[in-house]
Design a protein around this motif. Sequence first.
Motif: not given
Lengths: 343, 308, 309
Positions: B248, B252, B263-264, B267-268, B270, B272, B275, C158, C161-162, C165, C169, C246, C249-250, C252
């Motif tokens: 992931v 990027s 995926f990233v 996620a950023l 939304r 859904y 994701v 994952f 991360i969900i 999201v 945050r 991590f 960094f993303l 999130l």
Amino acid sequence: MNDNIILEVKNLNTRFDTPDGEVAAANEISFTLKKGESLGVVGESGSGKTQIFMALMGLLAKNGKTTGEAIFKGQNILGLPVTELNKVRGVSLSMIFQDPMTSLNPYLKVSRQMTEVLIEHQGMSQKEALEKSIEMLELVGIPEARKRVHMYPHEFSGGMRQRVMIAIALLCEPNLLIADEPTTALDVTIQAQILDLLHDLKDKLGMSIVMITHDLGVIASMCDHVMVMYGGRVVETGSVQALFSDAKHPYTRGLLQSMPRIDGDHNEDLYAIPGQPPNLQALPQGCAFQPRCQYATDLCQQERPPTTEFDAGRTASCHQLSSAFHTSSPVKKNPVHVVEGVL
Amino acid sequence: MFSYILKRLLTAVPTLLIIITIAFFMMRIAPGGPFDQERQLPPEIEANILKAYDLDKPVYEQYFIYLGKLLQFDFGPSYKFRDFSVTELILSGLPASFQIGGLAILLATFIGIGLGTLAALYQNQKTDYAIMGVAMTGIAVPNFVAAPILSLVFGVYLAWLPVAGWGDGAARNLVLPVISLALPQIAYIARLTRGSMIEVLHSNYIRTARAKGIRERLVVIRHAIKGALLPVVSYLGPAVAAVTTGSVVIESIYDIPGVGRYFVNAALNRDYPLVMGVVIFYATLILIMNLIVDVVYSFLDPKLRVSG
Amino acid sequence: MSNIMNVNDKLATFNDNFSDSADLTEVVGRSLWQDARIRLMRNKAAVVSMIILSIITLMAIFAPWLSSHPFDEVYWDFIQVPPNVAEGFWFGTDENGRDLFVRTLYGARVSLMVGLVATTVSLVIGVVYGAVAGYMGGRIDNIMMRFVDILYSLPFMFFVIILMVIFGRNIYLIFVALGAVEWLTMARIVRGQTLAVKKKEFVEAAHASGVSTTKIIFRHIIPNILGPVIVYMTLTIPQVILTESFLSFLGLGVQEPLTSWGVLISEGAKVMESAPWMLAFPATFLAITLFCFNFIGDGLRDALDPKDR
């Protein structure tokens, strides 16, 4: 050099480097073993009895080192490079171990673990090696050897595994077999079978045996000579007959007295040597046995006892050999056949 | 053997169902609809959109509709990339992700096992310390640190390799991403191999092998490796999960058109369905990997083979 | 290696079970913990790591007093300047003209805090779960451990991360989410140890004298499984710090104006060609911290479970 002597160990010392200091596991060990004879090595856990022979086999842990000489068939095998040592071990010098459950490789078939020895040392073909392996399994009393040779170790019982171990050790018909407590991990009935087997094979193949054990009963039934060890040193040696009938060292006498006897008075408590086995990192000054010895004097606390030789091969290391405790020895009444009865 | 695989398969199905269910309901309780950020739509159009995405139905109904579609590998439409379905997006990212992920696993397994074995054979000697030092570095320097540094050194300063980009999967473009992805796994596998190798080399059956006078090389190759590698084999399942996760961030950083980068972004943004699609896809992949690893393991361990 | 003589081995066998300290005392004459401390102190990497970590921790705690610059102040005249001792920008500034030194230390605050809190969360869940499963045994144990097995095969990152999201945050969420992810191995370790300890006489004695189950778990079992738990905890902290970085960094994880090493590294990576210091300093701090925790963890393991490795 006497042709009749198969193994002569001279002044062997084994040390281990540990983070808490050096541990002297075996000190100034010397003995000889003749062809076809069997030697029993007795002592408590930690007396150094196993380490002597691990050193001979080049199997010491990495932090262990050995000095001295061990002349096996005219060649000093101590400190040999591994490639040279591999021409001896498994060929003319074999060893079997205490725990048959873990001593065989669980991931390889028995056939592989046997044939590789013959292929490596005798250049046999796979087929010849397999035939010889099956023969050997039959010799050590594995039923249906032809079928079972292709099984994995976990498909065998404990006693059967020890038989397999013996078969592997004997594949190249060694001159000397070192057996390190071969029966300790087994059921009592199986123990006797394995000992009988070793006895038979010794005569059949004309080899010498070193039997390392803490069980005097095993010695009595198997061995010609005995070497008693305590705290990393030999305290007494002699023929089985001599040692069992006239033990010189108080420790040996304690060992003999602590054996249960069939003809003994069952109301009496079994004798136990008082105190704890010695800590090799902090051995007492003088005689190692002195803290547990009822005859100990100031001399025993200060000086290590000299070794007295009574006859050829009959020695003892004790300050009190000449003192009064000998006369009232209870051990003299303890004939060998009684010990055998214990088995 | 067969019944064992069947049994493992049967436990994998409910696990997957749990994953789908959790992911689905987590997404549904998420605050804010997918189109909130956009300008106010006329109500009838909004209703149409909701209908198109089945969002007008009760949640449990949506759940079963989603499950039904999953059975046909239909992950639904992406909210962000309106012209593509999630399935199309995942499929388009798959080749790149599989290439770097697969290569990273292969690299990590072979180099990790090699280094670990070497370290074990030279335990507490210079070789061992050197390898374990490198392994510690692999563990302490995360791949999102290693990746930019590698790209700076080999891409910018030395200009040997591309700084980033995919270049249609040219070997030059693969080197840095694969290495950054593999580094931590090389480290883990090397440490694992070393540990279990040392344990095996101290085991009674290795002592027996030595007592038999077998050449040391055979002792290691024939007697030690098999037992020592069992823990490594069972680590391969988690390793795949770790590489997937790592991809992931690596995708990027190196701007690789793979599933991870989608995926990233999803996620950023939304997105859904995207994701969820990726999570379910990767979860399935990891479950299958674990299954394969278990089967391989039971083949390697004779005790399991007979009783299984 | 049946070196009955080899003291190393002796210790190893005795320490297969951390609770066997009594046996050990007889052999060496020191308690397990004293022994472990001596061994740990002999481990240079671990000792140096402890010193460095203490320094970083102190610097993080006293960050506001160590620099003349606030962490969120923008210096318009010093946008993305390299390290400049004269102005007190020891690590330079970022692309918004903020002092990187003090921001790196604030990043340390977040990272260390996440490491400690999330690990504590994982510890509590893992120890309780594992101890209960191990103590109850039988079917309950079976079901509980099967559940752990299933969770093991989930791609947890994952889900975190969900979570990020969906719920935004939020740093507290990070604590809980990471803690909730990392407890599985802890539970397994504790269960294994509990099973071993359970059979010991002193627990049976407590049982026989009518002590309640909860009391047995908390008073007898948990103290006896401390060794492996401490080792694993030390190794979980860097894991958690790494995971937080991590996520950050993303993009999130932690949000502006707060910062963490992951955020700083991510910002630095974007401009590494023109401003390499922005990547170098936070990356170095993160790597050193991870190094230290791993060295201490390894050191502790070797000290408490001194197998010959």
